[in-house]
Motif scaffolding. Sequence first.
Motif, PDB file in Angstrom:
ATOM      1  N   ALA A  39     -47.560  -9.869  45.891  1.00  0.00           N
ATOM      2  CA  ALA A  39     -47.438 -11.138  45.152  1.00  0.00           C
ATOM      3  C   ALA A  39     -48.797 -11.551  44.578  1.00  0.00           C
ATOM      4  N   GLY A  40     -49.872 -11.329  45.344  1.00  0.00           N
ATOM      5  CA  GLY A  40     -51.226 -11.675  44.882  1.00  0.00           C
ATOM      6  C   GLY A  40     -51.634 -10.836  43.678  1.00  0.00           C
ATOM      7  N   ASP A  41     -51.274  -9.543  43.689  1.00  0.00           N
ATOM      8  CA  ASP A  41     -51.573  -8.673  42.529  1.00  0.00           C
ATOM      9  C   ASP A  41     -50.909  -9.239  41.284  1.00  0.00           C
ATOM     10  N   LYS A  42     -49.653  -9.668  41.458  1.00  0.00           N
ATOM     11  CA  LYS A  42     -48.883 -10.190  40.323  1.00  0.00           C
ATOM     12  C   LYS A  42     -49.511 -11.505  39.827  1.00  0.00           C
ATOM     13  N   LEU A  43     -49.891 -12.377  40.783  1.00  0.00           N
ATOM     14  CA  LEU A  43     -50.506 -13.658  40.396  1.00  0.00           C
ATOM     15  C   LEU A  43     -51.841 -13.414  39.688  1.00  0.00           C
ATOM     16  N   ALA A 213     -51.632 -24.379  34.391  1.00  0.00           N
ATOM     17  CA  ALA A 213     -50.340 -23.883  34.902  1.00  0.00           C
ATOM     18  C   ALA A 213     -50.365 -23.699  36.427  1.00  0.00           C
ATOM     19  N   SER A 214     -51.497 -23.993  37.064  1.00  0.00           N
ATOM     20  CA  SER A 214     -51.645 -23.921  38.540  1.00  0.00           C
ATOM     21  C   SER A 214     -51.464 -22.514  39.114  1.00  0.00           C
ATOM     22  N   ILE A 215     -51.710 -21.516  38.299  1.00  0.00           N
ATOM     23  CA  ILE A 215     -51.548 -20.142  38.818  1.00  0.00           C
ATOM     24  C   ILE A 215     -52.652 -19.827  39.835  1.00  0.00           C
ATOM     25  N   ASN A 222     -51.056 -18.378  48.081  1.00  0.00           N
ATOM     26  CA  ASN A 222     -50.328 -17.161  48.450  1.00  0.00           C
ATOM     27  C   ASN A 222     -50.923 -16.497  49.694  1.00  0.00           C
ATOM     28  N   LEU A 223     -52.234 -16.679  49.906  1.00  0.00           N
ATOM     29  CA  LEU A 223     -52.810 -16.065  51.106  1.00  0.00           C
ATOM     30  C   LEU A 223     -52.239 -16.727  52.371  1.00  0.00           C
ATOM     31  N   LEU A 224     -51.964 -18.028  52.302  1.00  0.00           N
ATOM     32  CA  LEU A 224     -51.345 -18.681  53.471  1.00  0.00           C
ATOM     33  C   LEU A 224     -49.930 -18.135  53.679  1.00  0.00           C
ATOM     34  N   SER A 225     -49.187 -17.929  52.576  1.00  0.00           N
ATOM     35  CA  SER A 225     -47.836 -17.346  52.696  1.00  0.00           C
ATOM     36  C   SER A 225     -47.918 -15.949  53.297  1.00  0.00           C
ATOM     37  N   ARG A 226     -48.930 -15.195  52.860  1.00  0.00           N
ATOM     38  CA  ARG A 226     -49.079 -13.836  53.390  1.00  0.00           C
ATOM     39  C   ARG A 226     -49.348 -13.876  54.898  1.00  0.00           C
TER      40      ARG A 226
END
Length: 323
Positions: A39-43, A213-215, A222-226
């Motif tokens: 997901a981080g790569d995509k973001l 856009a808050s990306i 996303n690191l917290l989700s990971r």
Amino acid sequence: MPDHLSAQKKHNDTFYEDVIAGLTAFPKKLQSKYFYDAAGDKLFQDIMNCPEYYLTNCELEIFSEQTAELAKIITDRFPAFDLIELGAGDATKPTYLLQYLLETQVDFTYLPIDISANIINLLEQNLPAKLPDLHMHGLNGDYFDMLKEARQFSSRPKVVLFMGSNIGNMPVKEALGFCSALRHELSPDDLAIIGFDLKKNPKTILAAYNDTASITQNFNLNLLSRINRELQADFHINQFDHYPTYNPETGTCKSYLISLAKQQVKLGGHLIQFEENELIDMEVSQKYSLEETDQLANETGFQPVKHFFDDKKWFVDVIWKCV
Ligand code: AVI
């Protein structure tokens, strides 16, 4: 246990230990190298397409519009060489250089190094279709281990690419250590091509890490989700806010996550306490003046050969020679 499973376990153990060490320190800290799961790569791809994130386009402009000049610096010195890329990603930017070197029938081998096996596999699948005449050999592992390996199987001169301002994700002291270690793996006259984001209007820099856009915010969260997913933690993601800063005196751009409430997070056997407004230090993206890049070269056993700028002079790819 099969090799790939024990490697995965070792990776998870290190991730867990690093996260615990970081979140029990003061101030709390997470390492930005862990941003890059799928997901981080995509973001990060999305960040590179944000209008505010100028870095990628600047470096793309350098590699696409000054390809012949870049190539000439290398080919004037070496009739044959290894082109090693540290942290290859999808190799979009160097593709211009690779293509030009192939068209002009230069004798070289492309050795992309990446810590992600996934990235090396993708490159090995995709690049031959785009560049059928390319000699390439992907190396999956730690930069310095893989540089040692490259030296063992080839004694040709080396040209090392380290692009994208990845060097900015190290604090200045660490960047000094990194460049010295890189020099140690190379031989006199070998070249390094390194991308630095330059100091500029502070508002332009801050906006790049605070896109509308808050990306970038989601990239940090996303690191917290990971950590929730991979380390069975229970972060409430919406209880943290992204806070980017830029200090124009030092050139240090930093991102923090701020706890919006007094709260606690379960992580393995640990309970991590957060005060309201307590921060987690997430990432540094250091900006340099041109003089500071020259100084970094001179202090670590390199000599600056040439600077390649984009039109706005916001970004530089420096060419350094090993002395
Ligand atoms: C990969 N690296 C150079 C990016 C940077 O600009 O520091 C990572 C990034 N973080 C937020 N936006 C982009």
